[in-house]
Design a protein around this motif. Structure first.
Motif, mmCIF file in Angstrom:
data_model
loop_
_atom_site.group_PDB
_atom_site.id
_atom_site.type_symbol
_atom_site.label_atom_id
_atom_site.label_comp_id
_atom_site.label_asym_id
_atom_site.label_seq_id
_atom_site.Cartn_x
_atom_site.Cartn_y
_atom_site.Cartn_z
ATOM 1 N N SER A 1 41.086 37.768 35.193
ATOM 2 C CA SER A 1 40.901 37.891 33.752
ATOM 3 C C SER A 1 42.240 37.909 33.040
ATOM 4 O O SER A 1 43.206 38.527 33.498
ATOM 5 N N TRP B 1 43.071 39.212 29.958
ATOM 6 C CA TRP B 1 43.492 40.286 29.062
ATOM 7 C C TRP B 1 44.376 41.357 29.706
ATOM 8 O O TRP B 1 45.273 41.887 29.026
ATOM 9 N N ASP C 1 40.032 33.762 33.909
ATOM 10 C CA ASP C 1 38.796 34.243 33.292
ATOM 11 C C ASP C 1 39.034 34.749 31.876
ATOM 12 O O ASP C 1 40.130 35.218 31.539
ATOM 13 N N LEU C 2 37.977 34.654 31.064
ATOM 14 C CA LEU C 2 37.927 35.264 29.738
ATOM 15 C C LEU C 2 39.007 34.732 28.806
ATOM 16 O O LEU C 2 39.829 35.463 28.260
ATOM 17 N N GLU D 1 26.713 40.249 30.579
ATOM 18 C CA GLU D 1 27.458 41.221 31.381
ATOM 19 C C GLU D 1 26.798 42.589 31.434
ATOM 20 O O GLU D 1 26.376 43.150 30.426
ATOM 21 N N ASP E 1 29.536 43.172 37.037
ATOM 22 C CA ASP E 1 30.860 43.782 37.104
ATOM 23 C C ASP E 1 30.792 44.936 38.097
ATOM 24 O O ASP E 1 30.137 45.955 37.844
ATOM 25 N N HIS F 1 32.997 40.556 38.504
ATOM 26 C CA HIS F 1 34.285 41.116 38.114
ATOM 27 C C HIS F 1 34.643 42.264 39.044
ATOM 28 O O HIS F 1 33.765 42.973 39.543
ATOM 29 N N GLY G 1 37.405 45.761 39.770
ATOM 30 C CA GLY G 1 38.195 46.815 39.133
ATOM 31 C C GLY G 1 38.073 48.085 39.950
ATOM 32 O O GLY G 1 36.977 48.464 40.358
ATOM 33 N N ARG H 1 39.651 51.782 36.751
ATOM 34 C CA ARG H 1 39.791 50.334 36.583
ATOM 35 C C ARG H 1 41.228 49.863 36.807
ATOM 36 O O ARG H 1 41.775 49.065 36.039
ATOM 37 N N HIS I 1 39.181 39.006 39.046
ATOM 38 C CA HIS I 1 39.816 40.315 38.992
ATOM 39 C C HIS I 1 39.979 40.732 37.541
ATOM 40 O O HIS I 1 40.519 39.983 36.721
ATOM 41 N N GLU I 2 39.517 41.949 37.249
ATOM 42 C CA GLU I 2 39.585 42.463 35.882
ATOM 43 C C GLU I 2 39.998 43.937 35.935
ATOM 44 O O GLU I 2 39.263 44.815 35.495
ATOM 45 N N THR J 1 43.356 46.808 35.279
ATOM 46 C CA THR J 1 44.612 46.994 34.556
ATOM 47 C C THR J 1 45.655 47.543 35.525
ATOM 48 O O THR J 1 45.531 48.668 36.002
#
Length: 281
Positions: free
Chosen positions: A38, A40, A63-64, A162, A198, A224, A226, A231, A260-261, A263
């Motif tokens: 991802s 973001w 992604d995204l 989602e 997810d 997804h 995390g 996460r 992969h999403e 942080t």
């Protein structure tokens, strides 16, 4: 621009089954499960630099991304594995009929564009409860998805709804359990309408991830990752056995993407390399 720094001391954890990951190395070696990442969590890295870095790891998708960035990914030899196409928001989604017209208009405009750019999936959401019963929400979500499913079918693009947790991150979100989402996907009955499962969110809400994946494999179009809790990295600070989960997904015959999403709390690209290595089943 230097997009990542690395020193051996920064790599505090690596799964015993793998050698330490090194910048520039191709991490994907098995590839039985297609991995993506991802955008973001890595917004601090300019998109062209990020595309170059993940391509070097052996990833083939990102992604995204919003529609203007689909071409950037393509120009770097990557697929946008899940695109934003105006499918509402986490709070304002398919469970409220007043949101349907805008979602339909956006999908009519952007799903053909996604098809032209080889974007296989677009995202949408169930929406917040605001006191709505699940029975009413199921009816409303099915009605909304029935209005857009032919757009996806005609263009070969899958609309993914989602599942998110309502316990930690998204208070009041209605699509917070697999059975709720599965009932809607079954009622819509389209090969181009699936769940975005997810794993982070569903581990928080339900656990029993591998059994749930096996039981609902035909209803899931995208995954997804995390680390749970927090996460963050898929490392020894969290509770999911990612190697086993990814092996189970691959064993179902899944041909879509696991993105992969998480942080990162450490060097971001080092953390991503480690995650890719773990999930390269």
């Amino acid at each position: 621009m230097t997009i990542s720094t690395f020193a051996p001391s920064a790599l505090r954890w690596a799964p015993a089954a793998f050698a330490p990951v090194v910048p520039g190395d191709r991490i994907v070696k098995n590839g039985r499960l297609k991995q993506s990442v991802s955008r973001w969590p890595y917004n601090a890295i300019p998109l062209p630099d990020f595309c170059k870095a993940i391509a070097e790891m052996g990833l083939t998708a990102i992604d995204l991304l919003e529609e203007p960035d689909w071409a950037v990914a393509r120009d770097h030899g990557l697929t946008c594995s899940m695109g934003y196409a105006g499918g509402g928001s986490i709070r304002d989604g398919l469970n409220v009929p007043a949101n349907h017209d805008a979602i339909v208009r956006n999908f009519e405009r952007l799903i053909p564009r996604a098809a032209a750019m080889k974007v296989p999936n677009v995202i949408t959401f169930f929406g917040n409860r605001r006191g709505m019963s699940d029975e009413v929400a199921v009816t409303n979500c099915v009605a909304g998805l029935n209005r857009v499913k032919k757009i996806g079918e005609d263009h070969g693009v899958t609309i993914c709804v989602e599942l998110l947790n309502s316990k930690v991150n998204h208070k009041d979100y209605q699509g917070d359990r697999t059975p709720f989402g599965a009932a809607i996907i079954k009622a819509v009955g389209s090969p181009r309408v699936k769940l975005l499962y997810d794993i982070y969110h569903m581990q928080i809400m339900e656990g029993d991830v591998i059994s749930t994946i096996r039981a609902n494999k035909d209803l899931i179009g995208h995954y997804h990752t995390g680390g749970v809790p927090g996460r963050h990295e898929l490392d020894d600070t969290q509770e999911v056995n990612w190697r086993a989960v990814c092996g189970a997904i691959a064993d179902t015959g899944f041909t879509g993407y696991l993105a992969h999403e998480f942080t990162p709390t450490r060097d971001p690209l080092t953390s991503l390399r480690e995650a890719v290595a773990i999930c390269d089943v």
